[in-house]
Design a protein around this motif. Structure first.
Motif, PDB file in Angstrom:
ATOM      1  N   ALA A 177       0.762  -1.119  -0.046  1.00 27.56           N
ATOM      2  CA  ALA A 177       0.124   0.040   0.139  1.00 27.56           C
ATOM      3  C   ALA A 177       0.805   1.320   0.036  1.00 27.56           C
ATOM      4  O   ALA A 177       1.982   1.414   0.575  1.00 27.56           O
ATOM      5  N   THR A 178       0.681   2.166  -0.563  1.00 25.08           N
ATOM      6  CA  THR A 178       1.079   3.421  -0.792  1.00 25.08           C
ATOM      7  C   THR A 178       0.669   4.507   0.005  1.00 25.08           C
ATOM      8  O   THR A 178      -0.805   4.619   0.088  1.00 25.08           O
ATOM      9  N   ILE A 179       1.366   5.323   0.594  1.00 23.09           N
ATOM     10  CA  ILE A 179       0.700   6.547   1.405  1.00 23.09           C
ATOM     11  C   ILE A 179       0.787   7.802   0.519  1.00 23.09           C
ATOM     12  O   ILE A 179       1.903   8.056   0.220  1.00 23.09           O
ATOM     13  N   SER A 279       6.050   5.347  -0.836  1.00 22.93           N
ATOM     14  CA  SER A 279       5.519   4.047  -1.846  1.00 22.93           C
ATOM     15  C   SER A 279       6.495   2.815  -1.810  1.00 22.93           C
ATOM     16  O   SER A 279       7.758   3.178  -1.826  1.00 22.93           O
ATOM     17  N   PRO A 280       6.026   1.512  -1.641  1.00 21.30           N
ATOM     18  CA  PRO A 280       7.167   0.424  -1.391  1.00 21.30           C
ATOM     19  C   PRO A 280       7.504  -0.048  -2.843  1.00 21.30           C
ATOM     20  O   PRO A 280       8.422  -1.169  -2.896  1.00 21.30           O
ATOM     21  N   THR A 281       7.037   0.645  -3.820  1.00 17.53           N
ATOM     22  CA  THR A 281       7.605  -0.146  -5.072  1.00 17.53           C
ATOM     23  C   THR A 281       8.558   1.215  -5.931  1.00 17.53           C
ATOM     24  O   THR A 281       9.061   0.906  -7.029  1.00 17.53           O
ATOM     25  N   SER A 282       8.693   2.137  -5.039  1.00 22.21           N
ATOM     26  CA  SER A 282       9.546   3.159  -5.738  1.00 22.21           C
ATOM     27  C   SER A 282      11.079   2.850  -5.458  1.00 22.21           C
ATOM     28  O   SER A 282      11.455   2.112  -4.702  1.00 22.21           O
ATOM     29  N   GLY A 283      12.002   3.471  -6.178  1.00 25.93           N
ATOM     30  CA  GLY A 283      13.531   3.245  -6.307  1.00 25.93           C
ATOM     31  C   GLY A 283      13.897   1.780  -6.538  1.00 25.93           C
ATOM     32  O   GLY A 283      15.094   1.600  -5.878  1.00 25.93           O
ATOM     33  N   TYR A 284      13.303   1.086  -7.015  1.00 24.66           N
ATOM     34  CA  TYR A 284      13.663  -0.400  -7.341  1.00 24.66           C
ATOM     35  C   TYR A 284      14.913  -0.483  -8.221  1.00 24.66           C
ATOM     36  O   TYR A 284      15.521  -1.625  -8.159  1.00 24.66           O
TER      37      TYR A 284
END
Length: 358
Positions: A177-179, A279-284
């Motif tokens: 989930a993104t804040i 975001s848990p998907t950023s900076g991958y």
């Protein structure tokens, strides 16, 4: 007889005083201009990326002109490479020890989501949430260091495995989930601090840009003027010789990985400021981008030679080429092709320069 000996001694001394006192010097004897260049670059590894950066700026300046040479474009490049520069400092410390860390991006994102969730979702004061994020990043780095230094596992395998572990923890903790940026602004604006801007002349900078410059300056001093920094270089050059000379290589290695994790956590704070949200998907791709900046910046993948200043220049090279090609109107794939070619050329140049010490 003593008078004869004394007179002979005086004659010898007077003759010696008139003799040539120059010392033979073979340091540059018989070298070609190319070999002189090779030795110069070996002693100044940052010069290669600086030359490439200046060449890139000159080429795009001639091709694009004023659209490239303006305050907005220059500061935009700095803003885009700030996070890569911060993570690149962490990666540089690891690569100087002849290791590599594939988990830096995952540590950065995990630290950022912990800061965000604690501050926004759980009501923890933002300063404490940030400190907890820093502690988590440091712990993750220390775990990597223990596995490398104590268990004696290869850094590539350790950090590859921990990359997946930290990434999985990230998704389990956040439930993917993104804040939203609005919620961060309302509940914990301090998390977005490094993304705030200020104007200097006609240029607009973020505090993240200032932080990466300060971080590079700090670790340039640490690596070049402290015993810890000299031990890092010594371990990268030859760990066995460093251990025999009295350096506690295991302790230094663990500290290097722990400090690297702390820097990644700081990059996580900067990441929130950059995108606004958590975001848990950023900076991958941060791990690959950081390695790219380090390699192009002249740090040897074999350890023992390089500089955090070169890493910053390497990040700027990628930023300049990406921005220049974008403004010029080329296909985005040309940027990836150019960066790939630069990586190969950087490693080839490093191999050629290292022959000086072979």
């Amino acid at each position: 007889m003593s008078e004869t000996t004394s007179s002979k001694g005086s004659e010898f001394e007077s003759g010696l005083a008139k003799s040539d006192t120059r010392v033979a010097d073979f340091s540059g004897h018989g070298r070609t201009p190319l070999q002189h260049l090779q030795h110069f670059l070996h002693g100044n590894p940052t010069m290669v990326p600086i030359i490439v950066l200046l060449f890139g700026i000159m080429v795009f300046g001639l091709l694009i002109g004023q659209r490239f040479f303006n305050a907005f474009t220059m500061t935009l490049i700095l803003q885009q490479v700030a996070i890569v520069g911060i993570v690149g400092v962490a990666q540089t410390l690891i690569i100087l020890t002849a290791g590599i860390d594939l988990s830096v991006g995952a540590i950065m994102v995990l630290s950022s989501v912990i800061m965000g969730n604690l501050a926004v979702m759980n009501g923890v004061p933002a300063p404490i949430a940030i400190l907890v994020g820093f502690a988590v990043g440091t712990l993750c780095g220390a775990i990597n260091g223990v596995l490398v230094a104590k268990v004696r596992l290869p850094p590539f395998i350790v950090t590859l495995g921990m990359w997946f572990v930290y990434e999985a923890i990230n998704f389990i903790y956040t439930q993917n989930a993104t804040i939203r940026a609005q919620d961060v602004t309302a509940e914990a604006p301090l998390l977005q601090f490094l993304g705030n801007t200020f104007q200097l002349g006609g240029a607009v900078f973020t505090y993240a840009v200032v932080s990466v410059i300060v971080l590079v300056a700090l670790f340039y001093y640490i690596l070049n003027y402290t015993s810890w920094g000299r031990h890092v270089y010594a371990i990268g050059d030859d760990e066995d010789a460093a251990r025999l000379s009295g350096i506690r290589s295991n302790k230094v290695l663990i500290s290097v990985y722990a400090v690297s994790g702390l820097i990644c956590a700081f990059a996580g704070w900067a990441l929130i400021g950059r995108i606004g949200s958590v975001s848990p998907t950023s900076g991958y791709e941060a791990n690959i981008q950081a390695i790219t900046a380090v390699v192009i910046g002249g740090t040897s993948l074999f350890g023992g030679r390089g500089s955090v200043l070169g890493t910053l220049v390497g990040a700027l090279i990628v930023g300049v080429f990406a921005m220049g090609l974008r403004i010029y109107g080329t296909d985005p794939q040309w940027t990836r092709l150019t960066v790939g070619a630069l990586i190969i050329l950087a490693v080839a140049a490093d191999q050629w320069i290292r022959k000086v010490s072979a």
